[in-house]
Design an enzyme around this catalytic site. Structure first.
Site, PDB file in Angstrom:
ATOM      1  CB  VAL A  76     -10.952  -0.675  11.388  1.00 59.73           C
ATOM      2  CG1 VAL A  76     -10.566  -2.021  11.944  1.00 59.73           C
ATOM      3  CG2 VAL A  76     -10.781   0.238  12.742  1.00 59.73           C
ATOM      4  CE  LYS A 131      -2.138   4.618  -6.512  1.00 60.51           C
ATOM      5  NZ  LYS A 131      -2.920   3.219  -6.400  1.00 60.51           N
ATOM      6  CB  VAL A 142      -9.600  -2.314   2.983  1.00 59.57           C
ATOM      7  CG1 VAL A 142      -9.600  -3.776   2.468  1.00 59.57           C
ATOM      8  CG2 VAL A 142      -9.702  -1.382   1.597  1.00 59.57           C
TER       9      VAL A 142
HETATM   10  P1  NAD Z   1      -8.436   4.341   4.826  1.00 57.00           P
HETATM   11  O1  NAD Z   1      -7.690   5.448   4.555  1.00 57.00           O
HETATM   12  O2  NAD Z   1     -10.025   4.113   4.522  1.00 57.00           O
HETATM   13  O3  NAD Z   1      -8.091   3.263   5.882  1.00 57.00           O
HETATM   14  C1  NAD Z   1      -6.629   3.099   6.654  1.00 57.00           C
HETATM   15  C2  NAD Z   1      -7.110   3.218   7.822  1.00 57.00           C
HETATM   16  O4  NAD Z   1      -5.688   2.941   8.781  1.00 57.00           O
HETATM   17  C3  NAD Z   1      -7.699   4.415   8.584  1.00 57.00           C
HETATM   18  O5  NAD Z   1      -8.856   4.246   9.536  1.00 57.00           O
HETATM   19  C4  NAD Z   1      -6.527   5.248   9.594  1.00 57.00           C
HETATM   20  O6  NAD Z   1      -7.008   5.968  10.545  1.00 57.00           O
HETATM   21  C5  NAD Z   1      -5.784   3.895   9.885  1.00 57.00           C
HETATM   22  N1  NAD Z   1      -4.265   4.179  10.187  1.00 57.00           N
HETATM   23  C6  NAD Z   1      -3.393   4.862   9.778  1.00 57.00           C
HETATM   24  N2  NAD Z   1      -2.274   4.930  10.310  1.00 57.00           N
HETATM   25  C7  NAD Z   1      -2.333   3.843  11.281  1.00 57.00           C
HETATM   26  C8  NAD Z   1      -1.369   3.372  12.192  1.00 57.00           C
HETATM   27  N3  NAD Z   1      -0.242   3.656  12.087  1.00 57.00           N
HETATM   28  N4  NAD Z   1      -2.036   2.287  12.971  1.00 57.00           N
HETATM   29  C9  NAD Z   1      -3.298   1.923  13.017  1.00 57.00           C
HETATM   30  N5  NAD Z   1      -4.045   2.551  11.921  1.00 57.00           N
HETATM   31  C10 NAD Z   1      -3.763   3.384  11.236  1.00 57.00           C
HETATM   32  O7  NAD Z   1      -7.902   3.207   3.651  1.00 57.00           O
HETATM   33  P2  NAD Z   1      -8.349   1.858   3.111  1.00 57.00           P
HETATM   34  O8  NAD Z   1      -9.130   2.216   1.546  1.00 57.00           O
HETATM   35  O9  NAD Z   1      -9.142   1.164   3.917  1.00 57.00           O
HETATM   36  O10 NAD Z   1      -7.107   1.088   2.517  1.00 57.00           O
HETATM   37  C11 NAD Z   1      -6.254   0.392   3.542  1.00 57.00           C
HETATM   38  C12 NAD Z   1      -5.055   0.186   2.788  1.00 57.00           C
HETATM   39  O11 NAD Z   1      -5.327  -0.817   1.683  1.00 57.00           O
HETATM   40  C13 NAD Z   1      -4.057   1.417   2.277  1.00 57.00           C
HETATM   41  O12 NAD Z   1      -2.702   0.709   2.421  1.00 57.00           O
HETATM   42  C14 NAD Z   1      -4.502   0.979   0.734  1.00 57.00           C
HETATM   43  O13 NAD Z   1      -3.466   1.691  -0.178  1.00 57.00           O
HETATM   44  C15 NAD Z   1      -4.693  -0.306   0.377  1.00 57.00           C
HETATM   45  N6  NAD Z   1      -5.591  -0.629  -0.534  1.00 57.00           N
HETATM   46  C16 NAD Z   1      -6.745  -0.001  -0.512  1.00 57.00           C
HETATM   47  C17 NAD Z   1      -7.836  -0.603  -1.445  1.00 57.00           C
HETATM   48  C18 NAD Z   1      -9.306  -0.017  -1.642  1.00 57.00           C
HETATM   49  O14 NAD Z   1     -10.029  -0.581  -2.492  1.00 57.00           O
HETATM   50  N7  NAD Z   1      -9.469   0.906  -0.903  1.00 57.00           N
HETATM   51  C19 NAD Z   1      -7.328  -1.396  -2.711  1.00 57.00           C
HETATM   52  C20 NAD Z   1      -5.990  -1.778  -2.485  1.00 57.00           C
HETATM   53  C21 NAD Z   1      -5.069  -1.559  -1.570  1.00 57.00           C
END
Ligand code: NAD
Length: 347
Positions: free
Chosen positions: A181, A80, A184
């Site tokens: 939301v 990472k 993912v």
């Molecule tokens: P993203 O930033 O697009 O979405 C996260 C969402 O969570 C945002 O809309 C944000 O406003 C919201 N959020 C933040 N703090 C919050 C809280 N306290 N309460 C409610 N909502 C809150 O990120 P993503 O790409 O959708 O990823 C989501 C999670 O999945 C992350 O932890 C990421 O590390 C993990 N992940 C993502 C991927 C990927 O392909 N994008 C792959 C593996 C793991």
């Protein structure tokens, strides 16, 4: 700041601190393990409060990638990278190019990709300095953003968790709370809606939340209220360390399955969830869809149906893992961790 004695160090093979005066780059690349192949993991750009917070994050995320790739049976190790910077104001082409040179200096031991704070366009910029970049859109337009693949994997994982935790094969009428939301979470919500689930959604981004909820006819709650929602399943899709002692006590759901990385605030939370009769889906097993797709991009025989079949394998892996955990009366996390460690030669 201790490095070798850091609680998250876990015998990382290599740690590289990179800096560049001209662009202001301050970055850390962590390579946890390369026994299965080069260490692949995203680049997070975040305004960490201090260097220690950045180091802790990169070590934890890098180790998680070793487990994720091993469980998904990918020929990849775990790594990472983080850049200490605000992606909204400090992300410049010069910074990204300097990062590209740092990645290049490792000669392919580390392959970078998108993560929070870094986009596909940023990866294109980094790729002007190094070939060791995953997650770039193919000429065919087949891929780029990994989140639809991650969401599909979480959906497959969730069906397995529902079978084992609730003893049911369909999702019709299942009540699901989704925390976050974003990329993912929104895709996951659409899959669940299409399968007949009833959704309770939250996000700190009220606008995005309201829009999605209206489209799907879903209920919304304030961010802090999501843990008390009367649901069957809780899907954390926002940030890590969400499952604390206090949260576990509040959950009404009998199953937890979501996309966020490092959901357990401490390792013993896995046992606490089990003691409360809540089936917890190990996060790195459920959220491997994105890295599976990126791994396929490195092959000459990429085709979408093979990628989707590999991602759907997440469900079969979990079926075995949940069954073994139930037989041995231990947490699924314990079984998954042992299986992964064995696969990268640290069993
Ligand atoms: P993203 O930033 O697009 O979405 C996260 C969402 O969570 C945002 O809309 C944000 O406003 C919201 N959020 C933040 N703090 C919050 C809280 N306290 N309460 C409610 N909502 C809150 O990120 P993503 O790409 O959708 O990823 C989501 C999670 O999945 C992350 O932890 C990421 O590390 C993990 N992940 C993502 C991927 C990927 O392909 N994008 C792959 C593996 C793991």
């Amino acid at each position: 700041m201790p490095v070798f004695a850091h609680p998250e160090f876990d015998h990382h093979q290599q740690l590289v601190f990179g800096s560049d005066a001209e662009s202001g780059l301050r970055a850390i690349i962590a390579i946890h393990d390369t026994h299965r192949g080069p260490a692949l993991g995203g680049l997070r750009i975040y305004p960490y409060a201090n260097e220690e917070a950045a180091l802790t994050d990169v070590l934890r995320l890098s180790r998680g990638m070793s487990y994720k790739s091993a469980i998904a049976d990918l020929p990849l190790g775990g790594g990472k990278a983080v850049i200490i910077a605000d992606p909204r104001t400090e992300k410049t082409p010069a910074l990204l190019r300097a990062m590209g040179r740092l990645v290049e200096s490792l000669g392919g031991a580390y392959i970078t990709a998108e993560d929070s704070g870094s986009s596909e366009a940023d990866m294109q910029m980094i790729a002007s300095e190094t070939a060791h970049v995953g997650g770039l859109r193919r000429a065919s337009g087949e891929s780029g953003d990994p989140s639809p693949f991650t969401a599909w994997g979480v959906f497959c994982a969730l069906k397995s968790a529902v079978r084992h935790g609730l003893g049911r094969d369909d999702l019709e009428g299942l009540r699901v709370a989704i925390q976050g939301v974003g990329h993912v979470g929104a895709h996951l919500a659409r899959h669940l809606h299409a399968a007949g689930a009833r959704l309770v959604l939250t996000d700190v981004n009220r606008e995005a939340l309201a829009h999605l909820a209206e489209t799907l006819g879903a209920e919304t709650v304030a961010p802090e209220a999501i843990f008390d929602a009367e649901v069957d399943l809780f899907a954390p899709c926002a940030m890590g360390a969400v499952l604390t002692d206090a949260v576990v006590d509040r959950l009404r759901a009998k199953v937890v399955c979501g996309a966020a990385n490092n959901q357990l605030a401490a390792p013993d939370i896995a046992e606490r969830l089990m003691a409360r009769g809540i089936l917890y889906t190990p996060d790195y097993v459920a959220n491997a869809g994105g890295v599976i797709e990126i791994a396929w991009q490195r092959r000459d025989d990429y085709d979408r149906s093979s990628v989707m079949a590999h991602i759907e394998g997440v469900g079969a892996t979990l079926d075995k893992l949940f069954a073994r955990a139930a037989r041995e009366e231990v947490s699924p996390t314990l079984i998954a961790d042992a299986m992964a460690r064995e696969r990268f030669g640290r069993g």
